[in-house]
Design a protein around this motif. Structure first.
Motif, PDB file in Angstrom:
ATOM      1  N   SER A 139       0.816  -1.215   0.000  1.00 31.47           N
ATOM      2  CA  SER A 139       0.000   0.000   0.000  1.00 31.47           C
ATOM      3  C   SER A 139       0.847   1.261   0.000  1.00 31.47           C
ATOM      4  N   SER A 140       2.046   1.184   0.550  1.00 32.61           N
ATOM      5  CA  SER A 140       2.897   2.374   0.639  1.00 32.61           C
ATOM      6  C   SER A 140       3.266   2.919  -0.731  1.00 32.61           C
ATOM      7  N   ARG A 141       3.172   2.095  -1.772  1.00 30.39           N
ATOM      8  CA  ARG A 141       3.587   2.520  -3.114  1.00 30.39           C
ATOM      9  C   ARG A 141       2.428   3.007  -3.973  1.00 30.39           C
ATOM     10  N   THR A 142       1.215   2.992  -3.432  1.00 32.33           N
ATOM     11  CA  THR A 142       0.022   3.261  -4.243  1.00 32.33           C
ATOM     12  C   THR A 142       0.107   4.585  -4.998  1.00 32.33           C
ATOM     13  N   ALA A 143       0.492   5.654  -4.314  1.00 30.98           N
ATOM     14  CA  ALA A 143       0.499   6.982  -4.937  1.00 30.98           C
ATOM     15  C   ALA A 143       1.467   7.072  -6.109  1.00 30.98           C
ATOM     16  N   ALA A 144       2.505   6.238  -6.092  1.00 26.78           N
ATOM     17  CA  ALA A 144       3.529   6.299  -7.133  1.00 26.78           C
ATOM     18  C   ALA A 144       3.282   5.321  -8.273  1.00 26.78           C
ATOM     19  N   ARG A 145       2.242   4.502  -8.169  1.00 25.84           N
ATOM     20  CA  ARG A 145       2.032   3.434  -9.146  1.00 25.84           C
ATOM     21  C   ARG A 145       1.243   3.872 -10.372  1.00 25.84           C
ATOM     22  N   THR A 146       0.726   5.095 -10.359  1.00 23.82           N
ATOM     23  CA  THR A 146       0.022   5.598 -11.535  1.00 23.82           C
ATOM     24  C   THR A 146       0.517   6.994 -11.866  1.00 23.82           C
ATOM     25  N   GLY A 147       0.456   7.326 -13.150  1.00 27.39           N
ATOM     26  CA  GLY A 147       0.853   8.646 -13.604  1.00 27.39           C
ATOM     27  C   GLY A 147      -0.298   9.621 -13.569  1.00 27.39           C
ATOM     28  N   GLU A 181      -2.199   6.117 -15.857  1.00 22.42           N
ATOM     29  CA  GLU A 181      -1.442   5.048 -16.498  1.00 22.42           C
ATOM     30  C   GLU A 181      -0.522   4.374 -15.486  1.00 22.42           C
ATOM     31  N   PRO A 182      -0.251   3.063 -15.632  1.00 21.25           N
ATOM     32  CA  PRO A 182       0.629   2.362 -14.698  1.00 21.25           C
ATOM     33  C   PRO A 182       2.057   2.881 -14.783  1.00 21.25           C
ATOM     34  N   VAL A 183       2.707   2.958 -13.630  1.00 18.18           N
ATOM     35  CA  VAL A 183       4.125   3.307 -13.544  1.00 18.18           C
ATOM     36  C   VAL A 183       4.842   2.113 -12.924  1.00 18.18           C
ATOM     37  N   LEU A 184       5.771   1.526 -13.662  1.00 17.24           N
ATOM     38  CA  LEU A 184       6.473   0.339 -13.191  1.00 17.24           C
ATOM     39  C   LEU A 184       7.381   0.672 -12.016  1.00 17.24           C
ATOM     40  N   LEU A 185       7.734  -0.356 -11.243  1.00 21.81           N
ATOM     41  CA  LEU A 185       8.511  -0.172 -10.020  1.00 21.81           C
ATOM     42  C   LEU A 185       9.800   0.596 -10.267  1.00 21.81           C
ATOM     43  N   GLU A 186      10.512   0.257 -11.318  1.00 25.95           N
ATOM     44  CA  GLU A 186      11.803   0.890 -11.559  1.00 25.95           C
ATOM     45  C   GLU A 186      11.669   2.371 -11.935  1.00 25.95           C
ATOM     46  N   ASP A 187      10.476   2.789 -12.375  1.00 27.96           N
ATOM     47  CA  ASP A 187      10.263   4.179 -12.782  1.00 27.96           C
ATOM     48  C   ASP A 187       9.535   5.011 -11.730  1.00 27.96           C
ATOM     49  N   GLN A 188       9.199   4.412 -10.597  1.00 29.28           N
ATOM     50  CA  GLN A 188       8.408   5.124  -9.592  1.00 29.28           C
ATOM     51  C   GLN A 188       9.236   6.152  -8.834  1.00 29.28           C
ATOM     52  N   ASN A 189       8.595   7.264  -8.501  1.00 27.85           N
ATOM     53  CA  ASN A 189       9.206   8.304  -7.668  1.00 27.85           C
ATOM     54  C   ASN A 189       9.088   7.872  -6.208  1.00 27.85           C
ATOM     55  N   ARG A 190      10.193   7.428  -5.635  1.00 29.16           N
ATOM     56  CA  ARG A 190      10.147   6.855  -4.290  1.00 29.16           C
ATOM     57  C   ARG A 190       9.883   7.903  -3.213  1.00 29.16           C
ATOM     58  N   HIS A 191       9.997   9.164  -3.559  1.00 37.65           N
ATOM     59  CA  HIS A 191       9.617  10.204  -2.602  1.00 37.65           C
ATOM     60  C   HIS A 191       8.110  10.210  -2.365  1.00 37.65           C
ATOM     61  N   ARG A 192       7.364   9.603  -3.288  1.00 40.31           N
ATOM     62  CA  ARG A 192       5.908   9.541  -3.140  1.00 40.31           C
ATOM     63  C   ARG A 192       5.462   8.315  -2.350  1.00 40.31           C
ATOM     64  N   TRP A 193       6.385   7.442  -2.010  1.00 32.24           N
ATOM     65  CA  TRP A 193       6.025   6.290  -1.194  1.00 32.24           C
ATOM     66  C   TRP A 193       5.663   6.761   0.209  1.00 32.24           C
ATOM     67  N   ASN A 194       4.686   6.133   0.796  1.00 31.79           N
ATOM     68  CA  ASN A 194       4.176   6.515   2.114  1.00 31.79           C
ATOM     69  C   ASN A 194       5.069   5.921   3.196  1.00 31.79           C
ATOM     70  N   ARG A 195       5.873   6.773   3.826  1.00 28.24           N
ATOM     71  CA  ARG A 195       6.838   6.308   4.828  1.00 28.24           C
ATOM     72  C   ARG A 195       6.154   5.797   6.093  1.00 28.24           C
ATOM     73  N   LEU A 196       4.981   6.333   6.406  1.00 25.67           N
ATOM     74  CA  LEU A 196       4.251   5.848   7.576  1.00 25.67           C
ATOM     75  C   LEU A 196       3.834   4.397   7.370  1.00 25.67           C
ATOM     76  N   LEU A 197       3.321   4.079   6.177  1.00 24.76           N
ATOM     77  CA  LEU A 197       2.921   2.702   5.905  1.00 24.76           C
ATOM     78  C   LEU A 197       4.131   1.769   5.880  1.00 24.76           C
ATOM     79  N   ILE A 198       5.270   2.259   5.379  1.00 21.53           N
ATOM     80  CA  ILE A 198       6.486   1.441   5.398  1.00 21.53           C
ATOM     81  C   ILE A 198       6.899   1.152   6.838  1.00 21.53           C
ATOM     82  N   ALA A 199       6.828   2.173   7.689  1.00 22.91           N
ATOM     83  CA  ALA A 199       7.180   1.970   9.102  1.00 22.91           C
ATOM     84  C   ALA A 199       6.224   0.972   9.753  1.00 22.91           C
TER      85      ALA A 199
END
Length: 418
Positions: free
Chosen positions: A245-253, A257-275
Motif C-alpha cells: 500500500s505504501s507505493r500506491t500513490a507512485a504506481r500511476t501517472g 497510467e501504470p508506472v512500473l517499479l523501476e520508474d516510480q518516484n520513491r519520494h511519493r512512497w508513504n513512509r508511515l505505511l512502510i514503518a
C-alpha cells in the motif's frame, strides 16, 4: 455537472455492495438472501436515480433501502411464525434457546463476520475464495475467474453452491471463537490477500487500481493482527499489505497510467505505511521464533527489500531471489516461480532467468496468464531479441482485460524495435 445516474450507480454499487451485503446479512443471517436484497436495492436505484437524481450519500441510500427490505422480510417471517404459534397454542411450549455467552474476543465488524462466514469449513477452499471475493470484494464472476485462473462457469457454480450450502446448513453469521477461528484463518488470509491484489492491480476495467478494495483488505488484516497477536502469518500478511500500500500513490501517472517499479518516484512512497510494515514484520518474526517462516512472512520480507531500498538500483535482488526460492519450497506455485525468475534476472542476468521462464511455458495454470509473456518479452528485449520480445508483449496485451495494462504492454511492443 452532476454525475450521470447510471455511471454513478455503477461506481457506488461496486464500492459499497460489500458493506451493504454485510450489514444486511447481520439482520437476515443468510448471505445469499443478503446479496439478493442488495441487488433489490440496486434495482430500486436504477428506477429512482435517473428520475430523482443521485442522492448526496448514495452509499447510505443503498444501505438504507436494502435494510428496509430486510426488515420487511423479517416482519413477514415473524407474522408467519405467529400464525404457526396460534395454530399450535395448545401444544407444549418449547424452551427458548440459551443465550450465547459474551466473548471478550467478539468483534463488532460486519465485514469481518462476512469473511469468516464465507470461509466456513463446510465449503471447499475454492468455494470460500470465490464466495468471499464476490460478496466482500464486489468482483464479478469473470474477474474472480481471472484472479483464480479458472474458467468462468466453474466460478459461477462454486458461488451458487456455496450460498446454498451455507443456507442449507444454517451457518451462523459470526466470527468464530477458539479452535474454530484458528482452523478458518488460512482461508481468511488467502481471501484477504486476493481481495487486496484485485485492488492493487485490477484484472479488468479501465482503472489500474481499485483503492477501496486495498483499503478494505488492509483494514481487515489490521483487525486480525490485533485479534491474533501470536499468529505470525497474520502479522506477515499485514506487513505485506502495508508495504504494498505504501507505493500506491507512485504506481500511476497523471492520467492514471501504470508506472512500473523501476520508474516510480520513491519520494511519493508513504513512509508511515512502510514503518507500519516494518513493525508488523518484526511482530511476525517474533511470533515465528525459531520456526520456519510461513509464506506471508516470506512475501513480506521480499516487499521489505523493495520498501527499504532508497533507489531501484540499490534493491537487494540476490536476497529477493533467495527468499523467492524459500517461498517456492514452502508453497510450490508456477506464479511464485515466475516471480523468482524476475528476481534472478535482476541478480544474475536475463539468460538464466529466461531458462526458468521457458520451463513454465507448459504450465496449464499459466496458459492465459498475461504476465508470463510479459516477463518473457522483457527478458528477450534485454537479450536483444526484439522481434520475439515484440510478439510476447503483443500476446500479453491480448490476454489482459485491464485497459491501462493493455496500453502499457502495447507501448512496450512498439518500443521493441530492431
Amino acid at each position: 455537472m452532476e454525475p450521470q445516474p447510471t455511471a454513478a450507480l455503477e461506481t457506488v454499487f461496486r464500492l459499497e455492495s460489500p458493506r451493504v451485503i454485510a450489514g444486511v446479512a447481520r439482520l437476515v443471517r443468510d448471505v445469499g438472501i443478503a446479496e439478493e436484497l442488495t441487488q433489490d436495492a440496486l434495482v430500486a436505484a436504477l428506477e429512482q436515480w435517473p428520475r430523482d437524481g443521485v442522492p448526496d450519500n448514495p452509499g447510505a441510500w443503498l444501505m438504507a433501502t436494502a435494510r428496509r427490505r430486510a426488515v420487511d422480510l423479517i416482519r413477514r417471517r415473524e407474522t408467519y411464525a405467529r400464525k404457526l404459534a396460534e395454530i399450535g397454542r395448545d401444544l407444549p411450549a418449547a424452551a427458548p434457546p440459551p443465550q450465547e455467552p459474551a466473548d471478550p474476543e467478539d468483534i463488532d465488524d460486519d465485514l469481518l463476520r462476512l469473511v469468516f462466514t464465507a470461509c466456513h469449513p463446510v465449503l471447499s477452499a475454492e468455494a470460500r475464495i470465490a464466495l468471499t471475493l464476490r460478496l466482500l470484494g464486489g468482483l464479478t464472476t469473470p474477474e474472480i475467474a481471472r484472479a483464480c485462473l479458472v474458467p468462468e462457469p466453474t466460478v459461477a457454480q462454486r458461488i451458487v453452491r456455496a450460498k446454498r450450502t451455507l443456507a442449507r446448513k444454517n451457518i451462523d453469521f459470526e466470527v468464530p471463537y477458539g479452535p474454530d477461528r484458528a482452523a478458518r484463518l488460512g482461508s481468511v488470509l488467502e481471501v484477504i490477500y486476493l481481495i487486496f491484489n484485485e485492488g492493487y492491480a485490477a484484472t479488468a476495467g479501465d482503472d489500474w487500481l481499485r483503492p477501496a478494495l486495498c483499503e478494505d483488505a488492509l483494514r481487515l488484516a489490521r483487525v486480525l493482527s490485533a485479534l491474533m497477536p501470536k499468529e505470525p502469518e497474520v502479522h506477515g500478511l499485514t506487513a505485506l499489505l502495508e508495504f504494498q500500500s505504501s507505493r500506491t500513490a507512485a504506481r500511476t501517472g497523471p492520467d492514471g497510467e501504470p508506472v512500473l517499479l523501476e520508474d516510480q518516484n520513491r519520494h511519493r512512497w508513504n513512509r508511515l505505511l512502510i514503518a507500519r510494515g516494518i513493525n508488523a514484520l518484526d511482530h511476525a518474526h517474533a511470533a515465528t521464533g525459531s520456526g520456519a517462516p510461513g509464506p506471508y512472512v516470506l512475501q513480506a520480507a521480499i516487499a521489505a527489500c523493495h520498501a527499504t531500498a532508497h533507489t531501484y538500483q540499490e534493491t537487494d535482488w540476490p536476497r529477493i531471489a533467495t527468499l523467492y526460492g524459500l517461498l517456492a519450497a514452502r508453497t510450490p506455485s508456477p506464479v511464485v516461480e515466475l516471480n523468482r525468475a524476475v528476481a534472478v534476472s535482476k541478480a544474475e542476468g536475463p539468460a538464466p532467468a529466461l531458462a526458468l521462464v521457458d520451463a513454465l511455458a507448459a504450465e496449464p495454470a499459466l496458459r492465459d496468464y498475461h504476465l508470463l509473456p510479459s516477463v518473457r518479452g522483457d527478458l528477450l528485449a534485454r537479450l536483444g531479441r526484439t522481434g520475439e520480445a515484440r510478439a510476447e508483449f503483443e500476446r500479453a496485451a491480448s490476454l489482459t482485460r485491464n485497459a491501462r495494462e493493455r496500453a502499457l504492454l502495447l507501448d512496450r511492443a512498439r518500443e521493441a524495435v530492431d
